[in-house]
Every structure is written in structure tokens, then in C-alpha cells.
Design an enzyme around this catalytic site. Structure first.
Site, mmCIF file in Angstrom:
data_model
loop_
_atom_site.group_PDB
_atom_site.id
_atom_site.type_symbol
_atom_site.label_atom_id
_atom_site.label_comp_id
_atom_site.label_asym_id
_atom_site.label_seq_id
_atom_site.Cartn_x
_atom_site.Cartn_y
_atom_site.Cartn_z
ATOM 1 N N HIS A 69 -8.134 10.656 -1.091
ATOM 2 C CA HIS A 69 -8.512 9.246 -1.128
ATOM 3 C C HIS A 69 -7.495 8.381 -0.362
ATOM 4 O O HIS A 69 -7.865 7.531 0.441
ATOM 5 C CB HIS A 69 -8.621 8.783 -2.581
ATOM 6 C CG HIS A 69 -8.704 7.301 -2.746
ATOM 7 N ND1 HIS A 69 -9.859 6.587 -2.509
ATOM 8 C CD2 HIS A 69 -7.760 6.392 -3.115
ATOM 9 C CE1 HIS A 69 -9.628 5.298 -2.718
ATOM 10 N NE2 HIS A 69 -8.364 5.152 -3.091
ATOM 11 N N HIS B 185 -7.303 4.979 2.748
ATOM 12 C CA HIS B 185 -6.375 3.861 2.935
ATOM 13 C C HIS B 185 -5.551 3.920 4.212
ATOM 14 O O HIS B 185 -5.378 2.913 4.895
ATOM 15 C CB HIS B 185 -5.409 3.777 1.745
ATOM 16 C CG HIS B 185 -6.048 3.307 0.473
ATOM 17 N ND1 HIS B 185 -6.505 2.025 0.308
ATOM 18 C CD2 HIS B 185 -6.308 3.955 -0.694
ATOM 19 C CE1 HIS B 185 -7.010 1.888 -0.913
ATOM 20 N NE2 HIS B 185 -6.911 3.053 -1.547
ATOM 21 N N GLU C 261 -10.607 -1.682 -1.670
ATOM 22 C CA GLU C 261 -11.295 -0.487 -2.194
ATOM 23 C C GLU C 261 -12.776 -0.414 -1.796
ATOM 24 O O GLU C 261 -13.267 0.648 -1.431
ATOM 25 C CB GLU C 261 -11.178 -0.405 -3.725
ATOM 26 C CG GLU C 261 -9.791 -0.048 -4.241
ATOM 27 C CD GLU C 261 -9.267 1.323 -3.812
ATOM 28 O OE1 GLU C 261 -10.052 2.184 -3.371
ATOM 29 O OE2 GLU C 261 -8.035 1.513 -3.902
ATOM 30 N N SER D 51 -13.765 7.203 1.488
ATOM 31 C CA SER D 51 -13.359 8.509 0.964
ATOM 32 C C SER D 51 -14.396 9.096 0.014
ATOM 33 O O SER D 51 -14.097 10.035 -0.717
ATOM 34 C CB SER D 51 -11.989 8.411 0.275
ATOM 35 O OG SER D 51 -12.086 7.664 -0.913
HETATM 36 N N1 H2B Z 1 -1.961 3.176 -7.795
HETATM 37 C C1 H2B Z 1 -2.113 4.100 -6.860
HETATM 38 N N2 H2B Z 1 -1.331 5.175 -6.861
HETATM 39 N N3 H2B Z 1 -3.059 3.974 -5.927
HETATM 40 C C2 H2B Z 1 -3.888 2.924 -5.870
HETATM 41 O O1 H2B Z 1 -4.747 2.851 -4.969
HETATM 42 C C3 H2B Z 1 -3.738 1.911 -6.859
HETATM 43 C C4 H2B Z 1 -2.732 2.084 -7.844
HETATM 44 N N4 H2B Z 1 -4.488 0.809 -6.884
HETATM 45 N N5 H2B Z 1 -2.572 1.174 -8.821
HETATM 46 C C5 H2B Z 1 -4.152 -0.339 -7.670
HETATM 47 C C6 H2B Z 1 -3.499 0.055 -8.964
HETATM 48 C C7 H2B Z 1 -5.361 -1.225 -7.766
HETATM 49 O O2 H2B Z 1 -6.416 -0.596 -8.445
HETATM 50 C C8 H2B Z 1 -5.150 -2.603 -8.361
HETATM 51 C C9 H2B Z 1 -4.155 -3.443 -7.667
HETATM 52 O O3 H2B Z 1 -4.845 -2.519 -9.740
HETATM 53 FE FE FE Z 2 -7.498 3.305 -3.543
#
Ligand code: H2B
Ligand code: FE
Length: 303
Positions: free
Chosen positions: A164, A169, A209, A228
Site C-alpha cells: 500500500h 503513496h 487516501e 493500491s
Molecule cells: N500510519 C501509517 N503507518 N500509515 C498511514 O497511511 C497512516 C498512519 N495514515 N496513521 C494516517 C494514520 C491517516 O489515516 C490519518 C491521518 O489518521
Molecule cells: Fe495510506
């Protein structure tokens, strides 16, 4: 109440507060009954826990099982990109030279990002606390997991994993207009109270996302949750989802991911436009001196 301390450097952003599956896997996680998988995950998590800002990210030798998962996921998704991914993603993807034969190393990708946009990757053990995750974005840093999803379900993961992060990203973070937009979300989070953090979490969700951008009369994916996921991409392109203009000031709908695909997607006109919208939103909660200090920096300072 004591005023909140605003992190002055990336070291002051804690990468140790892991939520959800981080500590132990729940019953509905595909790896719940697989002790070897849990041990492996814990070993990889420990790399992130021990990592210090400024040090290279340790390389990981992925197992044949893990490589197989990566290869399967990359193979399936690649076929969808030409049609469904936004132009910026398609421009950036070749910079990383992804191949089905090798799982990329976070350190190598981080160096490519530094060169392209000044962003970097910092390893993290699992789903990071939203405030810390968003604060990292203010320091042009993306916190990334390094473990692989469970091999029993290559098309599904209930939490971020290396497929992912790297396919969804990382390529977008090589585009500077996209980075400007994400940076504004991060800077807004520095002074945010808990309810503003929750609002920013939703903004992040509906852009980084699950965001889409309009190209002519087509909707193209830039959100990592679409890029993804084979099923999500098909659903966005050909399902009967609703498309609404993105507005960071509006109340954002409840986030959902357990009950299938997104019912609605929010649309940007362009990343420049999205960056402008988020800068304006940011200026409502961030004092001008902090805005200036973080947003006008020509070259990032990794201290
Ligand atoms: N943590 C990790 N490791 N990857 C992410 O993509 C992620 C996260 N997204 N923590 C964040 C939270 C997002 O869902 C929001 C900002 O809470
Ligand atoms: Fe993500």
C-alpha cells in the site's frame, strides 16, 4: 490547560504510538492464527522502533513468500494504472523502476523522493497515531510501514503494509504540486486541537487516501487506497459511486473502510488548486509565523 508543544524538528514527532493491529492482531486479521507471521511482523516493527532520524533505513531481506505477494499485487495493479491513475502518478511511477522480482527498499525510495521533491520516508511499526502521522507531513516526511500483508490474502489488508505504501503513496510523493498540498495538511496539524486533528484526518482520508482528480471528463485516481486496490479502482472507475467537489471547510462525511468500497469520492480540479484550498484552510488554524516558517522553506531541513 497547558498550551500544546509544537514539534520543532522531526525528532520531536513520536513514531512510537501505534494504534490498532500494531501490538497484536485481531480476530478478523488474515494473520490472526499465524504465529510465524506475527513474529516476523514484530521483528520488522522493531527496525522502525530502533530507527533514529538521519540514519539510513535498514534494508530488509524479504522472504520468498513476501516477494510472491509483492509480485502478485504489482502485476495486478499495473494493468489498471494506464486507464485509472492520474497523469502525475503515471509520470512519477517509472522513477522507481518497480519490478515483480524484488521488493523495493524504503531507503532507496526515500533517496529518490529527496532528489525529486525533498520528501523522505521514516519507518514506522504500524498504524501511527493520527496527530504524529500528520505532524510528520509538516516535516516533509512520510511514515511508512515495512512489513508485508498476509500471504493468504494478497488482495486485502486491513491496515497499511509495504504494498500500500510503495504503490499507493510513494509515487505521488515525487510530484511537487501533490507534495505542496499534503504539506499544508501537515502544517495545519501542528497547532490543531483534537477536533481539528479529527477533521484533518478526514481531509487526509478523502484526498491522500481516496481522492480523485478530474482530467477532461474523466475521474482519475490519486488516492493511495484506490491506487493500491484492484477492487477499489474498478469500483471508482465503473461503479455507481458519487463524485462531489472537494471542500476542506465543509463537514467531512464519516470514514468507512470495513464495509466495502467508498460510496463517494471527492474531486480536485488539480493539485495546485487543492494546495491553494488547503493553504487557506491551514491559515485559519495556524499562526502566520508558523505558516511562513514551514511553507516557504525552499530546501527542507531534515534535522
Ligand atoms: N500510519 C501509517 N503507518 N500509515 C498511514 O497511511 C497512516 C498512519 N495514515 N496513521 C494516517 C494514520 C491517516 O489515516 C490519518 C491521518 O489518521
Ligand atoms: Fe495510506
Amino acid at each position: 490547560t497547558v498550551p500544546r508543544h509544537i514539534p520543532q524538528s522531526l525528532e520531536e514527532v513520536d513514531n512510537g504510538q501505534i494504534l490498532g493491529f500494531g501490538a497484536d492482531l485481531a480476530e478478523d486479521h488474515p494473520g490472526y492464527l499465524d504465529q510465524a507471521y506475527k513474529d516476523r511482523r514484530m521483528a520488522i516493527a522493531n527496525i522502525a522502533r530502533r530507527h533514529r532520524v538521519g540514519d539510513p533505513i535498514p534494508r530488509l531481506e524479504y522472504t520468498p513468500d513476501e516477494l510472491q505477494v509483492w509480485g502478485t499485487v504489482l502485476h495486478e495493479l499495473r494493468n489498471l494504472y494506464d486507464d485509472g491513475a492520474c497523469a502525475e502518478f503515471l509520470r512519477c511511477l517509472p522513477l522507481f523502476d518497480f519490478s515483480e522480482d524484488v521488493v523495493p527498499q524504503l531507503e532507496d525510495l526515500s533517496q529518490i523522493l529527496r532528489r525529486e521533491t525533498g520528501w523522505q520516508i521514516r519507518p514506522v511499526a504500524g498504524l501511527l497515531h493520527p496527530r504524529d502521522f500528520l505532524n510528520g507531513l509538516a516535516f516533509q516526511t512520510f511514515h511508512s510501514t515495512q512489513y508485508m500483508r498476509h500471504p493468504s490474502k494478497p488482495n486485502y489488508t486491513p491496515e497499511p503494509d509495504v504494498c500500500h505504501e510503495l504503490l499507493g503513496h510513494v509515487p505521488m510523493l515525487a510530484d511537487s504540486a501533490f507534495c505542496d498540498m499534503v504539506h499544508s495538511i501537515g502544517v495545519a496539524s501542528l497547532c490543531a486541537d483534537d477536533s481539528q486533528i479529527w477533521h484533518l484526518t478526514k481531509i487526509y482520508w478523502y484526498t491522500v487516501e481516496f481522492g480523485v482528480v478530474q482530467e477532461g471528463d474523466e475521474m482519475k485516481a490519486f488516492g493511495a487506497g484506490i491506487l493500491s486496490s484492484y477492487g477499489e479502482m474498478k469500483h471508482m472507475r465503473t461503479g455507481n459511486a458519487e463524485f462531489l467537489p472537494f471542500d476542506p471547510n465543509a463537514k467531512q462525511p464519516k470514514m468507512s473502510y470495513k464495509d466495502g468500497y467508498q460510496k463517494r469520492y471527492f474531486v480536485l480540479k488539480s493539485f495546485e488548486d487543492g494546495a491553494q484550498q488547503l493553504r487557506e484552510y491551514c491559515s485559519k488554524i495556524t499562526p502566520p509565523d508558523i505558516m511562513a516558517r514551514f511553507l516557504n522553506k525552499a530546501t527542507p531541513d531534515y534535522s
